[in-house]
Design a protein around this motif. Sequence first.
Motif, mmCIF file in Angstrom:
data_model
loop_
_atom_site.group_PDB
_atom_site.id
_atom_site.type_symbol
_atom_site.label_atom_id
_atom_site.label_comp_id
_atom_site.label_asym_id
_atom_site.label_seq_id
_atom_site.Cartn_x
_atom_site.Cartn_y
_atom_site.Cartn_z
ATOM 1 N N GLY A 132 3.480 40.464 29.097
ATOM 2 C CA GLY A 132 4.065 39.141 28.935
ATOM 3 C C GLY A 132 3.703 38.451 27.641
ATOM 4 N N LEU A 133 3.189 39.193 26.650
ATOM 5 C CA LEU A 133 2.770 38.588 25.392
ATOM 6 C C LEU A 133 3.912 38.488 24.390
ATOM 7 C CD1 LEU A 133 -0.699 40.357 24.992
ATOM 8 C CD2 LEU A 133 -0.207 38.097 25.948
ATOM 9 N N VAL A 134 4.979 39.252 24.602
ATOM 10 C CA VAL A 134 6.169 39.161 23.750
ATOM 11 C C VAL A 134 7.397 39.134 24.645
ATOM 12 C CG1 VAL A 134 5.071 40.336 21.804
ATOM 13 C CG2 VAL A 134 6.436 41.656 23.446
ATOM 14 N N ASP A 135 8.517 38.678 24.072
ATOM 15 C CA ASP A 135 9.769 38.569 24.823
ATOM 16 C C ASP A 135 10.671 39.781 24.618
ATOM 17 O OD1 ASP A 135 9.330 35.797 25.751
ATOM 18 O OD2 ASP A 135 9.446 35.332 23.611
ATOM 19 N N ILE A 136 10.598 40.383 23.436
ATOM 20 C CA ILE A 136 11.491 41.484 23.069
ATOM 21 C C ILE A 136 10.683 42.558 22.354
ATOM 22 C CG2 ILE A 136 13.456 42.149 21.604
ATOM 23 C CD1 ILE A 136 14.515 39.298 21.978
ATOM 24 N N ALA A 137 10.993 43.812 22.643
ATOM 25 C CA ALA A 137 10.379 44.945 21.938
ATOM 26 C C ALA A 137 11.492 45.832 21.372
ATOM 27 C CB ALA A 137 9.496 45.757 22.882
ATOM 28 N N ILE A 138 11.335 46.239 20.117
ATOM 29 C CA ILE A 138 12.269 47.192 19.512
ATOM 30 C C ILE A 138 11.443 48.398 19.094
ATOM 31 C CG2 ILE A 138 14.021 47.579 17.744
ATOM 32 C CD1 ILE A 138 14.477 44.601 17.640
ATOM 33 N N VAL A 139 11.650 49.509 19.788
ATOM 34 C CA VAL A 139 10.723 50.640 19.704
ATOM 35 C C VAL A 139 11.468 51.968 19.776
ATOM 36 C CG1 VAL A 139 8.826 49.355 20.770
ATOM 37 C CG2 VAL A 139 10.422 50.619 22.219
ATOM 38 N N MET A 140 10.724 53.043 19.547
ATOM 39 C CA MET A 140 11.237 54.368 19.870
ATOM 40 C C MET A 140 11.295 54.512 21.383
ATOM 41 S SD MET A 140 9.492 57.114 17.275
ATOM 42 C CE MET A 140 10.058 58.436 18.361
ATOM 43 N N ASN A 141 12.356 55.135 21.853
ATOM 44 C CA ASN A 141 12.517 55.275 23.297
ATOM 45 C C ASN A 141 11.382 56.116 23.886
ATOM 46 O OD1 ASN A 141 13.687 54.970 25.786
ATOM 47 N ND2 ASN A 141 15.189 56.600 25.517
ATOM 48 N N ASN A 142 10.825 55.613 24.972
ATOM 49 C CA ASN A 142 9.777 56.337 25.686
ATOM 50 C C ASN A 142 10.098 56.254 27.175
ATOM 51 O OD1 ASN A 142 7.503 57.314 26.976
ATOM 52 N ND2 ASN A 142 6.050 56.266 25.639
ATOM 53 N N ARG A 143 10.686 57.314 27.704
ATOM 54 C CA ARG A 143 11.138 57.291 29.095
ATOM 55 C C ARG A 143 10.002 57.082 30.085
ATOM 56 N NH1 ARG A 143 10.948 62.403 27.175
ATOM 57 N NH2 ARG A 143 9.957 64.041 28.410
ATOM 58 N N PHE A 144 8.766 57.344 29.653
ATOM 59 C CA PHE A 144 7.635 57.193 30.554
ATOM 60 C C PHE A 144 7.179 55.740 30.669
ATOM 61 C CE2 PHE A 144 7.168 61.503 28.690
ATOM 62 C CZ PHE A 144 7.378 62.228 29.845
ATOM 63 N N LEU A 145 7.531 54.907 29.679
ATOM 64 C CA LEU A 145 7.054 53.522 29.657
ATOM 65 C C LEU A 145 8.154 52.495 29.903
ATOM 66 C CD1 LEU A 145 4.582 53.655 26.610
ATOM 67 C CD2 LEU A 145 4.051 53.858 29.045
ATOM 68 N N THR A 146 9.398 52.940 30.055
ATOM 69 C CA THR A 146 10.498 51.980 30.218
ATOM 70 C C THR A 146 11.262 52.207 31.520
ATOM 71 O OG1 THR A 146 11.943 53.423 28.903
ATOM 72 C CG2 THR A 146 10.806 51.647 27.740
ATOM 73 N N THR A 147 10.610 52.790 32.512
ATOM 74 C CA THR A 147 11.299 53.084 33.770
ATOM 75 C C THR A 147 11.092 52.018 34.833
ATOM 76 O OG1 THR A 147 9.385 54.414 34.459
ATOM 77 C CG2 THR A 147 11.231 55.579 33.424
ATOM 78 N N SER A 148 10.282 50.997 34.572
ATOM 79 C CA SER A 148 10.053 49.949 35.567
ATOM 80 C C SER A 148 11.366 49.232 35.872
ATOM 81 C CB SER A 148 9.021 48.942 35.051
ATOM 82 O OG SER A 148 7.799 49.580 34.782
ATOM 83 N N SER A 149 11.520 48.799 37.115
ATOM 84 C CA SER A 149 12.779 48.189 37.541
ATOM 85 C C SER A 149 13.082 46.902 36.795
ATOM 86 C CB SER A 149 12.736 47.910 39.050
ATOM 87 O OG SER A 149 11.632 47.061 39.374
ATOM 88 N N GLU A 150 12.039 46.177 36.359
ATOM 89 C CA GLU A 150 12.294 44.909 35.668
ATOM 90 C C GLU A 150 12.636 45.086 34.191
ATOM 91 O OE1 GLU A 150 7.806 45.505 35.122
ATOM 92 O OE2 GLU A 150 9.334 45.910 36.640
ATOM 93 N N MET A 151 12.439 46.299 33.666
ATOM 94 C CA MET A 151 12.727 46.542 32.249
ATOM 95 C C MET A 151 14.226 46.724 32.016
ATOM 96 S SD MET A 151 9.955 46.807 30.250
ATOM 97 C CE MET A 151 8.181 47.088 30.356
ATOM 98 N N THR A 152 14.715 46.166 30.912
ATOM 99 C CA THR A 152 16.084 46.416 30.475
ATOM 100 C C THR A 152 16.007 47.162 29.146
ATOM 101 O OG1 THR A 152 16.249 44.317 29.265
ATOM 102 C CG2 THR A 152 16.893 44.305 31.579
ATOM 103 N N VAL A 153 16.715 48.274 29.047
ATOM 104 C CA VAL A 153 16.638 49.139 27.867
ATOM 105 C C VAL A 153 18.036 49.307 27.287
ATOM 106 C CG1 VAL A 153 15.925 51.379 26.981
ATOM 107 C CG2 VAL A 153 14.688 50.357 28.896
ATOM 108 N N ASP A 154 18.184 48.981 26.016
ATOM 109 C CA ASP A 154 19.479 49.042 25.329
ATOM 110 C C ASP A 154 19.334 49.970 24.122
ATOM 111 O OD1 ASP A 154 21.967 48.604 24.328
ATOM 112 O OD2 ASP A 154 21.770 46.444 24.092
ATOM 113 N N LEU A 155 20.039 51.106 24.135
ATOM 114 C CA LEU A 155 19.986 52.032 23.008
ATOM 115 C C LEU A 155 20.658 51.403 21.790
ATOM 116 C CD1 LEU A 155 19.433 54.823 21.761
ATOM 117 C CD2 LEU A 155 21.633 55.575 22.701
ATOM 118 N N LEU A 156 19.922 51.305 20.687
ATOM 119 C CA LEU A 156 20.458 50.706 19.471
ATOM 120 C C LEU A 156 21.057 51.757 18.545
ATOM 121 C CD1 LEU A 156 17.660 48.084 18.674
ATOM 122 C CD2 LEU A 156 19.823 47.737 19.882
ATOM 123 N N TYR A 157 20.271 52.768 18.201
ATOM 124 C CA TYR A 157 20.793 53.821 17.335
ATOM 125 C C TYR A 157 19.904 55.056 17.437
ATOM 126 C CZ TYR A 157 17.218 51.972 14.094
ATOM 127 O OH TYR A 157 16.042 51.528 13.531
#
Length: 318
Positions: free
Chosen positions: A138-163
């Motif tokens: 909860g320390l940031v509102d938005i993250a722009i990162v390399m995709n990591n399927r192990f860290l972005t699978t939580s139900s509350e996470m929203t993941v949008d592929l940019l490029y």
Amino acid sequence: MRIEQLQAFLVIAETGSFGQAATKCSITQSTISRQIQALEANLGALLFHRSAQARLTVAGEKLLPRARKICQEWATVGQEIKDLQAGKQPELCVAAIHSVCSHFLPPILQKFCVDYPQVQLRVTALGSDRTLKVLRDGLVDIAIVMNNRFLTTSSEMTVDLLYEEKIDVLMAADHPLTSYKEVPYTELMKYPQVVFKDGYGMQRLLQEWCSMHNLTINAVMELNTLDAFRGVVRQGEIVALLPETALIESSKDESLSVRPLLPIVDESNPKPLQQLTRQVVLVSTSDRITIPPIAHFCHLVRQQVKKFNDPTLNQSAS
């Protein structure tokens, strides 16, 4: 104990009358009486002397200052949540990988500051794994990162592929590998490499790629800034595998050269050659992306992606 019970208690203490308090609260006198009785039952003490005028008991006097504080805090947090939903948040915190901070975000930041001048932007450059951790905390509102399927699978996470972008080889301008238009991985593995530190998505990507193709990288150094990568590679034999957006500055440097990797051929698979690439994603949480400033920032990011992926714009910029 319920907040409306405390609110009723305060109005009675102010007016000295159950009837006047009921009128002020727009409820019946029987309703306000039941609220106080329930509060007294919860506390195990009478709060008012029931006479011609409702006067506080000793227990009521003890409760009065604390009830005021509780109701004031309730009113404050209620207003803060209304302001949040209306887009009146004081700041927006973004964490992103270094190459995104350097070359992708600047026009977005400038446009956002024009659109939401009252919102303070806070931007931090971090490795992908660390960025996703501070988002989960909860320390940031938005993250722009390399995709990591192990860290972005939580139900509350929203993941949008940019490029998705290729990984190329960075080397000194006079390096032997510059003789190749596309560097074969068999030749690449003959030279020492500088890699990102643990916790960065690029290190994990290279480890997975090497494991998949039974390769071994001779990693002689770990760094965490693009300037440091360029400085080390410029010295001679050491090379680095980096994504295209991380090599924009290097392509303008006459002391450095960039070459694409020759895709690996999988003879058992008739599909096209396997290219080493990375995916960059925008990650937030389902509750945050409904807040107007955050939603607008995400919209600006998607707009920038369209420009980034437009081949005509890329040609005009080159």
